[in-house]
Design an enzyme around this catalytic site. Structure first.
Site, PDB file in Angstrom:
ATOM      1  N   TYR A 185     -42.096  -7.227 -20.146  1.00 16.49           N
ATOM      2  CA  TYR A 185     -41.553  -6.633 -19.062  1.00 16.49           C
ATOM      3  C   TYR A 185     -41.256  -7.737 -18.192  1.00 16.49           C
ATOM      4  O   TYR A 185     -41.266  -7.654 -16.567  1.00 16.49           O
ATOM      5  CB  TYR A 185     -42.620  -5.657 -18.298  1.00 16.49           C
ATOM      6  CG  TYR A 185     -43.482  -4.712 -19.043  1.00 16.49           C
ATOM      7  CD1 TYR A 185     -42.762  -3.595 -19.487  1.00 16.49           C
ATOM      8  CD2 TYR A 185     -44.658  -4.815 -19.417  1.00 16.49           C
ATOM      9  CE1 TYR A 185     -43.263  -2.701 -20.477  1.00 16.49           C
ATOM     10  CE2 TYR A 185     -45.432  -3.967 -20.239  1.00 16.49           C
ATOM     11  CZ  TYR A 185     -44.758  -2.827 -20.788  1.00 16.49           C
ATOM     12  OH  TYR A 185     -45.217  -1.834 -21.649  1.00 16.49           O
ATOM     13  N   TYR A 188     -47.750   7.718 -19.447  1.00 22.20           N
ATOM     14  CA  TYR A 188     -47.270   6.524 -20.364  1.00 22.20           C
ATOM     15  C   TYR A 188     -48.010   6.648 -21.578  1.00 22.20           C
ATOM     16  O   TYR A 188     -49.264   6.943 -21.913  1.00 22.20           O
ATOM     17  CB  TYR A 188     -47.903   5.358 -19.602  1.00 22.20           C
ATOM     18  CG  TYR A 188     -47.560   4.158 -20.493  1.00 22.20           C
ATOM     19  CD1 TYR A 188     -46.085   3.760 -20.349  1.00 22.20           C
ATOM     20  CD2 TYR A 188     -48.220   3.628 -21.304  1.00 22.20           C
ATOM     21  CE1 TYR A 188     -45.697   2.600 -21.249  1.00 22.20           C
ATOM     22  CE2 TYR A 188     -47.983   2.671 -22.116  1.00 22.20           C
ATOM     23  CZ  TYR A 188     -46.481   1.984 -22.218  1.00 22.20           C
ATOM     24  OH  TYR A 188     -46.216   1.025 -22.784  1.00 22.20           O
ATOM     25  N   ASP A 197     -53.678  11.592 -26.216  1.00 17.21           N
ATOM     26  CA  ASP A 197     -53.304  10.037 -26.465  1.00 17.21           C
ATOM     27  C   ASP A 197     -54.682   9.372 -25.555  1.00 17.21           C
ATOM     28  O   ASP A 197     -54.686   9.659 -24.203  1.00 17.21           O
ATOM     29  CB  ASP A 197     -52.159   9.792 -25.406  1.00 17.21           C
ATOM     30  CG  ASP A 197     -51.749   8.105 -25.489  1.00 17.21           C
ATOM     31  OD1 ASP A 197     -52.721   7.449 -25.941  1.00 17.21           O
ATOM     32  OD2 ASP A 197     -50.731   7.633 -25.329  1.00 17.21           O
ATOM     33  N   LYS A 237     -55.875   0.035 -28.086  1.00 19.67           N
ATOM     34  CA  LYS A 237     -56.616  -0.701 -27.261  1.00 19.67           C
ATOM     35  C   LYS A 237     -57.960  -1.330 -27.507  1.00 19.67           C
ATOM     36  O   LYS A 237     -58.124  -2.392 -28.114  1.00 19.67           O
ATOM     37  CB  LYS A 237     -56.462  -0.241 -25.905  1.00 19.67           C
ATOM     38  CG  LYS A 237     -54.919  -0.188 -25.329  1.00 19.67           C
ATOM     39  CD  LYS A 237     -54.776   0.163 -23.945  1.00 19.67           C
ATOM     40  CE  LYS A 237     -53.609  -0.206 -23.351  1.00 19.67           C
ATOM     41  NZ  LYS A 237     -52.571   0.979 -23.241  1.00 19.67           N
TER      42      LYS A 237
HETATM   43  C1  PLP Z   1     -51.230   1.063 -23.902  1.00 19.24           C
HETATM   44  C2  PLP Z   1     -51.003   2.580 -24.268  1.00 19.24           C
HETATM   45  C3  PLP Z   1     -49.928   2.895 -25.178  1.00 19.24           C
HETATM   46  C4  PLP Z   1     -49.349   1.938 -26.095  1.00 19.24           C
HETATM   47  O1  PLP Z   1     -50.272   1.034 -26.898  1.00 19.24           O
HETATM   48  P1  PLP Z   1     -49.708  -0.237 -27.427  1.00 19.24           P
HETATM   49  O2  PLP Z   1     -50.724  -0.838 -28.023  1.00 19.24           O
HETATM   50  O3  PLP Z   1     -49.106  -1.333 -26.249  1.00 19.24           O
HETATM   51  O4  PLP Z   1     -48.465   0.056 -28.149  1.00 19.24           O
HETATM   52  C5  PLP Z   1     -49.787   4.341 -25.485  1.00 19.24           C
HETATM   53  N1  PLP Z   1     -50.719   5.177 -24.835  1.00 19.24           N
HETATM   54  C6  PLP Z   1     -51.416   4.851 -23.654  1.00 19.24           C
HETATM   55  C7  PLP Z   1     -52.093   6.055 -22.967  1.00 19.24           C
HETATM   56  C8  PLP Z   1     -51.734   3.617 -23.308  1.00 19.24           C
HETATM   57  O5  PLP Z   1     -52.369   3.200 -22.333  1.00 19.24           O
END
Ligand code: PLP
Length: 427
Positions: free
Chosen positions: A21, A149, A249, A278
């Protein structure tokens, strides 16, 4: 580059290395890290920083953990990587077995990949292929909420907040359906009216919707918003009523961050498809997974093109799987739930002292997440140097000054982080 002074390294970095970014021609300063241990990052000039970010929420056990180091070293002696097409290995099998065991009931079929965004792409491909295989190819759009996100790749961008990071790509990403962002706070009383917007969209568009995708309970990079588990529960009910799949997610929330192992547990639901990433490797390596129910997997596999058409080169990398197994076992072997609850209580108490500041819109904490929300956006450029001077590592965004520390952080270290957050809020 034969003489690696800090200045020379940084000047090469500034000239040639793109950071996240960031602009390539006028980047903000970056700070070179030499090593890290526990919750402390050590910069090349010797400065030590207490890490309040867990490296974008992933290093839940802190850095340089002997158990995690050993897991990678042992695996390295056997094999670092091998393709997953036609071959398999114990680290992947052990990790899949753990994920099936600890994720919500019904999630049984594990697809590994290398990052969270890709896990979201895979979840969306699964949902679309599910309806294709069911003879309903017109069900191929997605429904979500504003302020979300889900990653930076193309389909993931299409379900991020339409007014967020990716606006400039609006013309080329598919148009999805957005309900208003959940408004009832985590502990606030549920108001059934809140679900009406979502239900209306489902009522009008269910015939073209493949899936609803949500970050359960915590909207992370969209603003660190905690919202009512009842919202998740109601949306999950509506997804069955209107015959669309439910994708959770849990890339940010998974592995204990909100005080439950997975945030879906707070709503008492099991999604059709779940993404994790993550913290899965304790912040050691890039790995993510998309986990589906038997029903989703069976339907996809029974279609005339029965294979699921995805397969990253580094799928199920053995080093990453081995360290993920070690990290999850380590988490389950410690009193993580008690510790995260203690961190939450301390964050609530500590941050409450800043809630009346004129610059501050509000403070909140849930699990090992603490937030000061400002009235105005924080200027990263002007606060970054100050953060380093305070001896901590934080990365505010938008109006949000937040911490998501490693669970191993000690009370006095958490107090230093909160004190720094308060000073940043003062400007
Ligand atoms: C960080 C994140 C992503 C993307 O993961 P990356 O490993 O950075 O591609 C997708 N969804 C959520 C909720 C996130 O916090």
């Amino acid at each position: 580059m034969n003489n690696n002074s800090i200045e020379q390294l940084l000047s090469f970095d500034k000239e040639h290395v793109w950071h996240p970014y960031a602009s390539m021609t006028s980047p903000l300063p970056v700070y070179p890290v030499a090593s890290a241990r526990g919750v402390r990052l050590r910069l090349m000039d010797g400065t030590e920083l207490i890490d309040g970010t867990s490296s974008w929420w992933s290093a839940i056990h802190g850095y340089n953990h002997p158990v995690l180091n050993r897991a990678i070293q042992n695996q390295l002696n056997n094999i670092a990587h091998v393709m997953f097409g036609g071959l398999t290995h114990k680290p992947a099998i052990e990790l899949a077995s753990l994920l099936v065991e600890i994720t919500p009931h019904g999630l049984e079929k594990v697809f590994f990949c290398d990052s969270g965004s890709v896990a979201v792409e895979i979840a969306i491909k699964m949902a679309i292929q599910y309806w294709y295989a069911s003879g309903k190819p017109e069900k191929n759009r997605l429904l979500t909420v504003k302020s979300g996100y889900h990653g930076d790749t193309f389909m993931a961008m299409s379900v991020c907040d339409p007014e967020g990071l990716h606006q400039m790509f609006g013309r080329v990403i598919p148009k999805q359906l957005f309900a208003n962002a959940p408004a009832t706070g985590y502990n606030e009383e549920w108001n059934e009216d809140e679900i009406k917007g979502m239900e209306q969209i489902l009522h009008d568009h269910h015939h073209e919707i493949a899936a609803i995708i949500l970050e359960p309970v915590l909207q992370g990079a969209g603003g660190m918003r905690f919202y009512s588990p009842q919202y998740v529960k109601r949306v999950h009910e509506l997804s069955s009523k209107y015959n669309v799949l439910f994708i959770a997610d849990e890339i940010a929330t998974g592995f204990g961050r909100t005080g439950s192992l997975f945030a879906c547990e707070k709503a008492g639901i099991s999604p059709d498809i779940m993404c994790v990433g993550k913290a899965i490797t304790g912040g050691y390596m890039s790995l993510a997974a998309t986990i589906a129910t038997k029903e989703v997997a069976k339907t996809i596999s029974s279609g005339k093109d029965g294979a699921f058409m995805h397969g990253p080169t580094f799928m199920a990398n053995p080093l990453a799987c081995a360290v993920a197994v070690a990290s999850i076992k380590l988490l389950l072997s410690m009193p993580w739930k008690r510790r995260v609850a203690e961190i939450e209580a301390r964050l609530k108490e500590g941050l409450s002292h800043y809630s009346d500041m004129p610059e501050v819109a509000g403070v909140r904490a849930l699990g090992a997440i603490g937030v000061i929300e400002m009235k105005e956006a924080v200027d990263l450029k002007s606060v970054q140097e100050k953060i380093i001077k305070l001896g901590v590592w934080l990365r505010p965004f938008g109006k949000v000054i937040y911490t998501m520390p490693p669970y191993i952080i000690q009370d006095h270290e958490l107090d230093i982080i909160m004190d720094a957050m308060g000073r940043l809020a003062k400007g």
